[in-house]
Design an enzyme around this catalytic site. Structure first.
Site, PDB file in Angstrom:
ATOM      1  N   VAL A  11      -5.693   8.854 -10.265  1.00 31.81           N
ATOM      2  CA  VAL A  11      -6.759   7.977 -10.754  1.00 31.81           C
ATOM      3  C   VAL A  11      -6.964   8.173 -12.253  1.00 31.81           C
ATOM      4  CG1 VAL A  11      -9.240   7.521 -10.579  1.00 31.81           C
ATOM      5  CG2 VAL A  11      -7.886   7.824  -8.510  1.00 31.81           C
ATOM      6  N   THR A 121     -13.521   9.761  -6.158  1.00 28.84           N
ATOM      7  CA  THR A 121     -14.193   9.300  -4.936  1.00 28.84           C
ATOM      8  C   THR A 121     -15.150  10.397  -4.468  1.00 28.84           C
ATOM      9  OG1 THR A 121     -12.276   7.977  -4.353  1.00 28.84           O
ATOM     10  CG2 THR A 121     -13.790   8.529  -2.564  1.00 28.84           C
ATOM     11  N   GLU A 154     -12.800   3.677  -8.024  1.00 28.59           N
ATOM     12  CA  GLU A 154     -11.505   3.061  -8.269  1.00 28.59           C
ATOM     13  C   GLU A 154     -10.897   2.584  -6.955  1.00 28.59           C
ATOM     14  OE1 GLU A 154     -10.346   2.379 -11.385  1.00 28.59           O
ATOM     15  OE2 GLU A 154      -9.150   1.254  -9.968  1.00 28.59           O
ATOM     16  N   LEU A 156      -7.499   1.502  -6.720  1.00 24.61           N
ATOM     17  CA  LEU A 156      -6.056   1.315  -6.870  1.00 24.61           C
ATOM     18  C   LEU A 156      -5.277   1.961  -5.723  1.00 24.61           C
ATOM     19  CD1 LEU A 156      -5.027   4.258  -8.091  1.00 24.61           C
ATOM     20  CD2 LEU A 156      -5.950   3.287 -10.204  1.00 24.61           C
ATOM     21  N   GLU A 158      -1.574   3.669  -4.504  1.00 23.30           N
ATOM     22  CA  GLU A 158      -0.366   4.301  -5.000  1.00 23.30           C
ATOM     23  C   GLU A 158       0.785   3.308  -4.847  1.00 23.30           C
ATOM     24  OE1 GLU A 158       0.501   8.224  -3.555  1.00 23.30           O
ATOM     25  OE2 GLU A 158      -1.597   8.815  -3.649  1.00 23.30           O
ATOM     26  N   CYS A 265      -5.902   9.453   0.447  1.00 28.43           N
ATOM     27  CA  CYS A 265      -7.225   8.799   0.443  1.00 28.43           C
ATOM     28  C   CYS A 265      -7.809   8.573   1.842  1.00 28.43           C
ATOM     29  CB  CYS A 265      -7.145   7.491  -0.301  1.00 28.43           C
ATOM     30  SG  CYS A 265      -6.506   7.706  -1.958  1.00 28.43           S
ATOM     31  N   LYS A 268      -8.630  11.773   3.998  1.00 23.64           N
ATOM     32  CA  LYS A 268      -9.648  12.601   3.334  1.00 23.64           C
ATOM     33  C   LYS A 268     -11.008  11.888   3.290  1.00 23.64           C
ATOM     34  CE  LYS A 268      -9.445  12.504  -1.349  1.00 23.64           C
ATOM     35  NZ  LYS A 268     -10.695  12.055  -1.968  1.00 23.64           N
ATOM     36  N   LYS A 326       4.140   6.250   2.420  1.00 28.31           N
ATOM     37  CA  LYS A 326       4.372   4.792   2.401  1.00 28.31           C
ATOM     38  C   LYS A 326       5.452   4.530   1.365  1.00 28.31           C
ATOM     39  CE  LYS A 326       1.041   3.335  -1.082  1.00 28.31           C
ATOM     40  NZ  LYS A 326      -0.009   2.419  -1.425  1.00 28.31           N
TER      41      LYS A 326
HETATM   42  C1  UGA Z   1      -5.786   3.375  -0.364  1.00 28.93           C
HETATM   43  C2  UGA Z   1      -6.502   2.022  -0.482  1.00 28.93           C
HETATM   44  O1  UGA Z   1      -5.652   0.977   0.001  1.00 28.93           O
HETATM   45  C3  UGA Z   1      -6.897   1.735  -1.934  1.00 28.93           C
HETATM   46  O2  UGA Z   1      -7.633   0.530  -2.003  1.00 28.93           O
HETATM   47  C4  UGA Z   1      -7.754   2.892  -2.431  1.00 28.93           C
HETATM   48  O3  UGA Z   1      -8.138   2.698  -3.794  1.00 28.93           O
HETATM   49  C5  UGA Z   1      -6.979   4.186  -2.309  1.00 28.93           C
HETATM   50  O4  UGA Z   1      -6.624   4.392  -0.928  1.00 28.93           O
HETATM   51  C6  UGA Z   1      -7.868   5.298  -2.801  1.00 28.93           C
HETATM   52  O5  UGA Z   1      -8.946   5.523  -2.229  1.00 28.93           O
HETATM   53  O6  UGA Z   1      -7.568   5.890  -3.862  1.00 28.93           O
HETATM   54  P1  UGA Z   1      -3.274   4.244  -0.763  1.00 28.93           P
HETATM   55  O7  UGA Z   1      -3.712   5.538  -0.187  1.00 28.93           O
HETATM   56  O8  UGA Z   1      -2.463   4.233  -2.007  1.00 28.93           O
HETATM   57  O9  UGA Z   1      -4.554   3.302  -1.077  1.00 28.93           O
HETATM   58  O10 UGA Z   1      -2.388   3.546   0.354  1.00 28.93           O
HETATM   59  P2  UGA Z   1      -2.418   2.220   1.276  1.00 28.93           P
HETATM   60  O11 UGA Z   1      -1.503   1.214   0.710  1.00 28.93           O
HETATM   61  O12 UGA Z   1      -3.797   1.782   1.527  1.00 28.93           O
HETATM   62  O13 UGA Z   1      -1.774   2.791   2.625  1.00 28.93           O
HETATM   63  C7  UGA Z   1      -2.376   3.878   3.322  1.00 28.93           C
HETATM   64  C8  UGA Z   1      -1.642   4.147   4.607  1.00 28.93           C
HETATM   65  O14 UGA Z   1      -1.902   3.136   5.560  1.00 28.93           O
HETATM   66  C9  UGA Z   1      -0.121   4.245   4.500  1.00 28.93           C
HETATM   67  O15 UGA Z   1       0.327   5.363   5.225  1.00 28.93           O
HETATM   68  C10 UGA Z   1       0.370   2.958   5.123  1.00 28.93           C
HETATM   69  O16 UGA Z   1       1.642   3.101   5.706  1.00 28.93           O
HETATM   70  C11 UGA Z   1      -0.695   2.717   6.170  1.00 28.93           C
HETATM   71  N1  UGA Z   1      -0.850   1.303   6.563  1.00 28.93           N
HETATM   72  C12 UGA Z   1      -1.283   0.392   5.683  1.00 28.93           C
HETATM   73  C13 UGA Z   1      -0.561   0.921   7.885  1.00 28.93           C
HETATM   74  O17 UGA Z   1      -0.157   1.746   8.736  1.00 28.93           O
HETATM   75  N2  UGA Z   1      -0.742  -0.380   8.241  1.00 28.93           N
HETATM   76  C14 UGA Z   1      -1.183  -1.309   7.368  1.00 28.93           C
HETATM   77  O18 UGA Z   1      -1.333  -2.487   7.772  1.00 28.93           O
HETATM   78  C15 UGA Z   1      -1.458  -0.917   6.059  1.00 28.93           C
END
Ligand code: UGA
Length: 450
Positions: A11, A121, A154, A156, A158, A265, A268, A326
Site C-alpha cells: 500500500v 487497514t 485503500e 487496490l 495486488e 487482505c 486477515k 492469485k
Molecule cells: C483484495 C480486494 O480485492 C481489494 O479491493 C483490497 O483493496 C485488497 O484486498 C486489500 O484490502 O488491500 P487482493 O488481496 O489483492 O485484493 O486480491 P483479490 O483479487 O481480491 O483476490 C483475493 C482472493 O480471492 C484470491 O485468492 C482469489 O483467487 C480469490 N477469488 C477472487 C476467488 O476465489 N474468486 C473470485 O471470484 C475472486
C-alpha cells in the site's frame, strides 16, 4: 507541500509512487534500510504490474524519494500517510503496533500543525485511539501543534495496484470536513477524471474498508459452498454463476468458484472484523462461516486426489501448476497451494512444482522439503511421468496451454483444476481422461482399476 508516506510495502509503495505521478512531492520512509537502498536505486522490491517503470520515472522526476530515517520524513512532511502493516495476531486481532509507533513519533517530532492520514487497514475506532495517543505524546513532549487524524483507506488489488490507485472506483475520506480539505486537494487530479470522492466520518471510512473486503470474501465462500452442492448433482457452477450474475442486484463479480481465497487482505481483515464484533458482544456467525468455508475449500484438491487414488497417495508424484495466491503476483501469503502442498507431503507424495513468478518466494518457504522438485516451465513439470496434475493458480500461461499436449503427457493421470481454467467441452474433446473441476461435472472418459 511534501507528503510523507510511512511504510514501503504494497500500500505504501504504490501510494507513494502514484501520488508522485499525480504531481505531488513525496517522501516515503521505511525502517528496512536494504529496501530503501534498493528503492532509491530504482529497484522495485515487489512483483507488480507497471510499478517498476513508474517507480523509475518518478525517481527521475525528482518528486519521489525514499528514506530509512523516519525523523527526516516527519521533519519534511506536511501531511503524513501511515501505510505500515497491520498483520494478524494469534487471536485474529489486527496488530496495530507499527501504526501506533509511527503516530507517536509524528506527534512527538513534528514542528508544525499537521495531518495524519491512516491508509493502513485498521479496525473501526483506531483513529480515535491514534488521536488519544497523539494527544498523550504531545502532553509528554509539551507540544501544542494542531494534529488532525483522518482515514483514507485503500482499495487496490495486488497485480493491478497501480491501475487501481489511479483509476479507483471511489476515494474514501473519513474525518472532519475542515481536516479533510488538504486531502481533497491532493486527490483533485483523480476527481477531475471523474472518480467520486466520498466524505464521511472517520469511523465510517474505517468500517467501510473492512465491510468491502468481508463482503467480497463472503461472496467467494458463498459460491464455493454452492459449488459443493452442484458437484453432488453434476450441475455446473459456471452456469449458475452466469444466471445469478445477470440479476443486477447480485452482479457477476467475485462469484468465481475455486479453492478458496488467500492473500494478505481477505483472511486477515475478516479475522480482525470477527474480533471486533466479538469484543462488542455482537454475533459474528456470517463472518465466521465465511472463514470456515474458505478453510474447507482449501482442502478440495486433497479430497479429490485422495478419492481418485483410494487414499493411497504415498507412492504418487503430483505436479502442481501455480503457487501464488492469485495470478499476476508472487505473493504466497495464505495461498491455497501451501495447504495442498502441506497435506500432500504429509501423505507421503512427491511433488513437482512450477509457478511463473512465485518460485523464489516459494523456495524460501519450502526450503527444507526433500520431496519437492522445482520445474523450469509448465511443460517441464509434466515432462516426466506424473500421477496427477493440480492447478492451484489460474495464470494465463496455464489457461492457454494446449489441452491436446496436456492429454498426451498426462496419459491416465487426472487433471485436478482448482480454478476452473478450461471449458468442459474443450477438455472433453482433448483426450484428457480424468478432469476434476470445482462445482462442475467430472469428466471421466476412461475407467481404470487403481
Ligand atoms: C483484495 C480486494 O480485492 C481489494 O479491493 C483490497 O483493496 C485488497 O484486498 C486489500 O484490502 O488491500 P487482493 O488481496 O489483492 O485484493 O486480491 P483479490 O483479487 O481480491 O483476490 C483475493 C482472493 O480471492 C484470491 O485468492 C482469489 O483467487 C480469490 N477469488 C477472487 C476467488 O476465489 N474468486 C473470485 O471470484 C475472486
Amino acid at each position: 507541500m511534501i507528503l510523507s508516506v510511512y511504510g514501503a510495502g504494497y500500500v505504501g509503495l504504490v501510494s507513494a509512487v502514484c501520488l508522485s505521478s499525480m504531481g505531488h512531492k513525496v517522501l516515503c520512509a521505511d525502517i528496512n534500510k536494504q529496501r530503501i537502498t534498493r528503492l532509491n536505486h530504482g529497484e522495485c522490491p515487489i512483483y507488480e504490474d507497471q510499478l517498476p517503470e513508474l517507480l523509475k520515472q518518478q525517481l527521475l522526476s525528482g518528486r519521489l524519494s525514499f528514506t530509512a530515517d523516519t525523523a527526516h520524513a516527519i521533519f519534511e512532511g506536511d501531511i503524513h500517510f501511515i501505510a505500515t502493516g497491520t498483520p494478524s495476531l494469534p487471536d485474529g486481532r489486527a496488530d496495530l503496533s507499527q501504526v501506533f509507533t509511527v503516530a507517536r513519533q509524528i506527534a512527538a517530532q513534528t514542528r508544525k500543525d499537521t495531518l495524519i492520514v491512516t491508509k493502513s487497514t485498521v479496525p473501526v475506532g483506531t483513529g480515535d485511539q491514534i488521536l488519544a495517543l497523539v494527544l498523550d505524546e504531545q502532553r509528554q513532549v509539551k507540544s501544542d501543534f494542531k494534529i488532525d487524524v483522518v482515514s483514507n483507506p485503500e482499495f487496490l488489488r495486488e497485480g493491478s495496484a497501480v491501475h487501481d490507485f489511479l483509476n479507483a472506483d471511489r476515494i474514501l475520506l473519513g474525518g472532519d470536513e475542515e481536516a479533510l480539505k488538504p486531502l481533497q486537494a491532493i486527490y483533485q487530479p483523480l476527481a477531475d477524471k471523474g472518480i467520486p470522492i466520498l466524505n464521511m466520518s472517520r469511523q465510517s471510512a474505517e468500517l467501510a474498508k473492512y465491510s468491502a473486503n468481508a463482503m467480497l470474501a463472503c461472496r467467494i465462500s458463498f459460491i464455493n459452498q454452492i459449488s459443493r452442492i452442484a458437484e453432488q448433482f453434476g450441475a455446473n457452477i459456471e452456469d449458475i454463476r452466469v444466471a445469478m450474475g445477470m440479476d443486477p442486484r447480485i452482479g457477476e463479480y467475485f462469484l468465481q468458484a475455486g479453492i478458496g481465497y488467500g492473500g494478505s487482505c481477505f483472511p486477515k481483515d475478516n479475522r480482525a472484523l470477527i474480533h471486533t464484533a466479538k469484543e462488542l458482544g455482537i454475533n459474528s456467525a456470517l463472518l465466521e462461516a465465511t472463514e470456515s468455508i474458505n478453510d474447507l475449500q482449501k482442502e478440495w484438491v486433497f479430497e479429490k486426489l485422495s478419492h481418485h487414488f483410494n487414499n493411497h497417495l504415498g507412492d504418487k508424484t503430483i505436479a502442481i501448476w501455480g503457487l501464488s495466491f492469485k495470478p499476476d503476483t508472487d505473493d504466497l501469503r495464505e495461498a491455497s497451494s501451501l495447504v495442498i502442498i502441506e497435506a500432500l507431503i504429509k501423505a507421503g507424495a512427491k511433488l513437482i512444482l512450477y509457478d511463473p513468478v512465485a518460485m523464489p518466494a516459494a523456495k524460501e518457504i519450502l526450503i527444507d522439503s526433500t520431496v519437492i522438485t522445482w520445474s523450469e516451465s509448465a511443460g517441464d513439470a509434466i515432462e516426466q511421468p506424473i500421477d496427477a496434475l493440480v492447478i492451484a493458480t489460474e495464470w494465463e500461461e496455464f489457461k492457454n496451454f494446449s489441452l491436446n499436449t496436456l492429454a498426451k503427457k498426462l496419459k491416465e493421470a487426472p487433471l485436478i483444476d482448482g480454478r476452473n481454467c478450461y471449458k468442459l467441452s474443450n477438455v472433453a474433446s482433448s483426450g484428457i481422461h480424468y478432469y476434476y473441476s470445482v462445482g462442475r461435472p467430472l469428466i471421466e472418459t476412461k475407467r481404470q482399476t487403481l
